[in-house]
Design a protein around this motif. Structure first.
Motif, PDB file in Angstrom:
ATOM      1  N   GLU A 268      47.857  36.417  27.258  1.00  0.00           N
ATOM      2  CA  GLU A 268      49.098  37.081  27.674  1.00  0.00           C
ATOM      3  C   GLU A 268      48.789  38.359  28.430  1.00  0.00           C
ATOM      4  OE1 GLU A 268      49.697  34.206  24.636  1.00  0.00           O
ATOM      5  OE2 GLU A 268      48.418  36.010  24.594  1.00  0.00           O
ATOM      6  N   GLN A 269      47.798  39.100  27.940  1.00  0.00           N
ATOM      7  CA  GLN A 269      47.403  40.336  28.617  1.00  0.00           C
ATOM      8  C   GLN A 269      46.862  40.048  30.006  1.00  0.00           C
ATOM      9  OE1 GLN A 269      43.442  41.965  27.980  1.00  0.00           O
ATOM     10  NE2 GLN A 269      44.409  43.740  26.994  1.00  0.00           N
ATOM     11  N   PHE A 270      45.996  39.051  30.127  1.00  0.00           N
ATOM     12  CA  PHE A 270      45.445  38.673  31.427  1.00  0.00           C
ATOM     13  C   PHE A 270      46.562  38.353  32.405  1.00  0.00           C
ATOM     14  CE2 PHE A 270      44.194  35.433  34.470  1.00  0.00           C
ATOM     15  CZ  PHE A 270      42.994  35.896  34.975  1.00  0.00           C
ATOM     16  N   THR A 271      47.531  37.578  31.968  1.00  0.00           N
ATOM     17  CA  THR A 271      48.624  37.161  32.850  1.00  0.00           C
ATOM     18  C   THR A 271      49.496  38.343  33.258  1.00  0.00           C
ATOM     19  OG1 THR A 271      48.653  34.958  31.837  1.00  0.00           O
ATOM     20  CG2 THR A 271      50.605  35.624  33.071  1.00  0.00           C
ATOM     21  N   SER A 272      49.883  39.174  32.293  1.00  0.00           N
ATOM     22  CA  SER A 272      50.767  40.295  32.619  1.00  0.00           C
ATOM     23  C   SER A 272      50.072  41.343  33.470  1.00  0.00           C
ATOM     24  CB  SER A 272      51.294  40.941  31.331  1.00  0.00           C
ATOM     25  OG  SER A 272      50.228  41.502  30.571  1.00  0.00           O
ATOM     26  N   PHE A 273      48.758  41.494  33.306  1.00  0.00           N
ATOM     27  CA  PHE A 273      48.003  42.512  34.039  1.00  0.00           C
ATOM     28  C   PHE A 273      47.622  42.052  35.438  1.00  0.00           C
ATOM     29  CE2 PHE A 273      43.549  44.615  34.274  1.00  0.00           C
ATOM     30  CZ  PHE A 273      44.017  45.610  35.115  1.00  0.00           C
ATOM     31  N   LEU A 274      47.163  40.805  35.578  1.00  0.00           N
ATOM     32  CA  LEU A 274      46.537  40.386  36.831  1.00  0.00           C
ATOM     33  C   LEU A 274      47.301  39.313  37.606  1.00  0.00           C
ATOM     34  CD1 LEU A 274      42.826  40.267  35.634  1.00  0.00           C
ATOM     35  CD2 LEU A 274      44.027  42.126  36.793  1.00  0.00           C
ATOM     36  N   VAL A 275      48.244  38.648  36.988  1.00  0.00           N
ATOM     37  CA  VAL A 275      48.940  37.554  37.666  1.00  0.00           C
ATOM     38  C   VAL A 275      50.391  37.900  37.960  1.00  0.00           C
ATOM     39  CG1 VAL A 275      49.592  35.127  37.563  1.00  0.00           C
ATOM     40  CG2 VAL A 275      47.408  35.858  36.583  1.00  0.00           C
ATOM     41  N   GLU A 276      51.114  38.394  36.970  1.00  0.00           N
ATOM     42  CA  GLU A 276      52.532  38.678  37.161  1.00  0.00           C
ATOM     43  C   GLU A 276      52.751  39.842  38.125  1.00  0.00           C
ATOM     44  OE1 GLU A 276      54.191  39.386  33.329  1.00  0.00           O
ATOM     45  OE2 GLU A 276      54.146  37.268  32.739  1.00  0.00           O
ATOM     46  N   GLY A 277      53.864  39.794  38.819  1.00  0.00           N
ATOM     47  CA  GLY A 277      54.256  40.886  39.701  1.00  0.00           C
ATOM     48  C   GLY A 277      53.554  40.912  41.031  1.00  0.00           C
ATOM     49  N   ALA A 278      52.733  39.922  41.308  1.00  0.00           N
ATOM     50  CA  ALA A 278      51.978  39.913  42.558  1.00  0.00           C
ATOM     51  C   ALA A 278      52.904  39.722  43.753  1.00  0.00           C
ATOM     52  CB  ALA A 278      50.943  38.808  42.520  1.00  0.00           C
ATOM     53  N   THR A 279      52.715  40.536  44.781  1.00  0.00           N
ATOM     54  CA  THR A 279      53.482  40.410  46.020  1.00  0.00           C
ATOM     55  C   THR A 279      52.745  39.529  47.015  1.00  0.00           C
ATOM     56  OG1 THR A 279      54.451  42.608  45.694  1.00  0.00           O
ATOM     57  CG2 THR A 279      54.541  41.694  47.910  1.00  0.00           C
ATOM     58  N   ASP A 280      51.526  39.841  47.280  1.00  0.00           N
ATOM     59  CA  ASP A 280      50.657  39.020  48.145  1.00  0.00           C
ATOM     60  C   ASP A 280      49.250  39.185  47.594  1.00  0.00           C
ATOM     61  OD1 ASP A 280      49.393  37.593  50.086  1.00  0.00           O
ATOM     62  OD2 ASP A 280      50.142  38.760  51.787  1.00  0.00           O
ATOM     63  N   THR A 281      48.985  38.490  46.493  1.00  0.00           N
ATOM     64  CA  THR A 281      47.772  38.711  45.709  1.00  0.00           C
ATOM     65  C   THR A 281      46.885  37.487  45.714  1.00  0.00           C
ATOM     66  OG1 THR A 281      48.930  40.251  44.249  1.00  0.00           O
ATOM     67  CG2 THR A 281      46.890  39.313  43.410  1.00  0.00           C
ATOM     68  N   HIS A 282      45.587  37.740  45.817  1.00  0.00           N
ATOM     69  CA  HIS A 282      44.594  36.679  45.741  1.00  0.00           C
ATOM     70  C   HIS A 282      43.511  37.065  44.754  1.00  0.00           C
ATOM     71  CE1 HIS A 282      46.564  35.521  49.473  1.00  0.00           C
ATOM     72  NE2 HIS A 282      45.985  34.342  49.362  1.00  0.00           N
TER      73      HIS A 282
ATOM     74  N   LEU B 142      31.456  30.208  37.962  1.00  0.00           N
ATOM     75  CA  LEU B 142      32.145  31.458  38.247  1.00  0.00           C
ATOM     76  C   LEU B 142      31.404  32.614  37.586  1.00  0.00           C
ATOM     77  CD1 LEU B 142      34.804  32.576  39.584  1.00  0.00           C
ATOM     78  CD2 LEU B 142      35.791  32.504  37.276  1.00  0.00           C
ATOM     79  N   VAL B 143      30.894  33.548  38.397  1.00  0.00           N
ATOM     80  CA  VAL B 143      30.177  34.699  37.850  1.00  0.00           C
ATOM     81  C   VAL B 143      30.937  35.997  38.070  1.00  0.00           C
ATOM     82  CG1 VAL B 143      27.921  33.606  38.075  1.00  0.00           C
ATOM     83  CG2 VAL B 143      28.811  34.997  39.964  1.00  0.00           C
ATOM     84  N   GLY B 144      31.919  36.003  38.964  1.00  0.00           N
ATOM     85  CA  GLY B 144      32.694  37.196  39.223  1.00  0.00           C
ATOM     86  C   GLY B 144      34.075  36.836  39.735  1.00  0.00           C
ATOM     87  N   LEU B 145      35.041  37.714  39.460  1.00  0.00           N
ATOM     88  CA  LEU B 145      36.417  37.501  39.899  1.00  0.00           C
ATOM     89  C   LEU B 145      37.030  38.862  40.219  1.00  0.00           C
ATOM     90  CD1 LEU B 145      38.550  35.117  40.088  1.00  0.00           C
ATOM     91  CD2 LEU B 145      39.421  36.002  37.900  1.00  0.00           C
ATOM     92  N   ALA B 146      37.517  39.017  41.447  1.00  0.00           N
ATOM     93  CA  ALA B 146      38.143  40.268  41.866  1.00  0.00           C
ATOM     94  C   ALA B 146      39.593  40.000  42.261  1.00  0.00           C
ATOM     95  CB  ALA B 146      37.391  40.896  43.033  1.00  0.00           C
ATOM     96  N   VAL B 147      40.485  40.879  41.828  1.00  0.00           N
ATOM     97  CA  VAL B 147      41.909  40.770  42.152  1.00  0.00           C
ATOM     98  C   VAL B 147      42.190  41.652  43.357  1.00  0.00           C
ATOM     99  CG1 VAL B 147      44.244  40.958  41.249  1.00  0.00           C
ATOM    100  CG2 VAL B 147      42.350  40.445  39.698  1.00  0.00           C
ATOM    101  N   VAL B 148      42.799  41.066  44.388  1.00  0.00           N
ATOM    102  CA  VAL B 148      42.963  41.737  45.678  1.00  0.00           C
ATOM    103  C   VAL B 148      44.412  41.605  46.147  1.00  0.00           C
ATOM    104  CG1 VAL B 148      42.100  41.913  48.034  1.00  0.00           C
ATOM    105  CG2 VAL B 148      40.604  40.999  46.234  1.00  0.00           C
TER     106      VAL B 148
END
Length: 237
Positions: A129-143, A153-159
């Motif tokens: 739930e924390q992952f989703t609310s912090f990094l997924v929800e509310g995205a306007t144009d997010t990748h 998968l060794v790394g993941l960056a939110v942009v």
């Protein structure tokens, strides 16, 4: 249509500062009911705001101005020797920008990272739930920038994409791959992506001189800081 003139802002009560011990902080939030499109988000970012999930915020402490918004001009940035070594160590990675979303593979990496690197922080213990609310929800144009070694998968960056560039939101990586300096590598990749898109800036959030965890940001030069309402080159420290 919502714009800067019609936005409402709210301030939190004083709370413990997440970065400096024995200090209290106040945070200003944009009205969560506001419709934030890409243009407005870009304007807010240029004014020093950041996004966390569906919340747009900036520090609003009465007696402290330690949190300084910083950004890189991608067209002026030049690699130093250490950053060249980071690129060289990661030539075996496959990197791809994909739409933001929840996948168990992403969460497992996030959970591992928080547990081993930030067990003393506000995000511990991690949860889906924390992952989703912090990094997924509310995205306007997010990748999400996937960094893979032979498919793993060794790394993941939110942009976040902005009108004048990109905003680096957060990066997680496999702690066993620490020698790769994937946090630095992700920033270098995003700088190049700003150039590919014909943009100007990569926004890096806040820098606090007294916070050692943020020292890495000033290793990227030249770096600009928002001081007294004006973006200016941050003097070397």
């Amino acid at each position: 249509m919502t714009n800067l003139k019609t936005l409402a802002f709210f301030a939190t009560p004083p709370h413990d500062c997440s970065y400096l011990p024995d200090r209290e902080a106040v945070t200003m939030f944009v009205d969560p009911r506001a419709d934030i499109n890409k243009r407005l988000y870009s304007q807010l970012t240029a004014l020093g705001f950041r996004r966390s999930g569906s919340h747009y915020y900036r520090p609003h402490c009465e007696s402290c101005s330690a949190c300084i918004p910083v950004r890189l001009n991608a067209n002026l940035f030049r690699l130093d020797r250490g950053q060249r070594r980071v690129l060289s160590r990661n030539t075996d990675l496959d990197c791809e920008l994909v739409p933001a979303g929840f996948f168990e593979e992403y969460y497992q990496l996030y959970e591992l990272y928080i547990q081993q690197r930030h067990a003393d922080g506000d995000m511990y213990p991690p949860s889906r739930e924390q992952f989703t609310s912090f990094l997924v929800e509310g995205a306007t144009d997010t990748h999400f920038l996937e960094m893979r070694k032979q498919g793993r998968l060794v790394g993941l960056a939110v942009v976040d994409a902005l009108e004048d560039g990109l905003s680096a939101i957060y990066t997680v990586f496999d702690p066993s791959e620490e020698r790769r300096s994937l946090g630095t590598f992700a920033i270098l990749w995003q700088i190049e992506e700003v150039r590919r898109r014909g943009g100007s800036y990569l926004y890096l959030g806040y820098w606090i001189k007294a916070c050692r965890k943020m020292n890495y940001k000033t290793r990227f030069k030249p770096i600009e800081a928002l001081i007294e309402g004006h973006w200016q080159e941050l003097e070397p420290t």
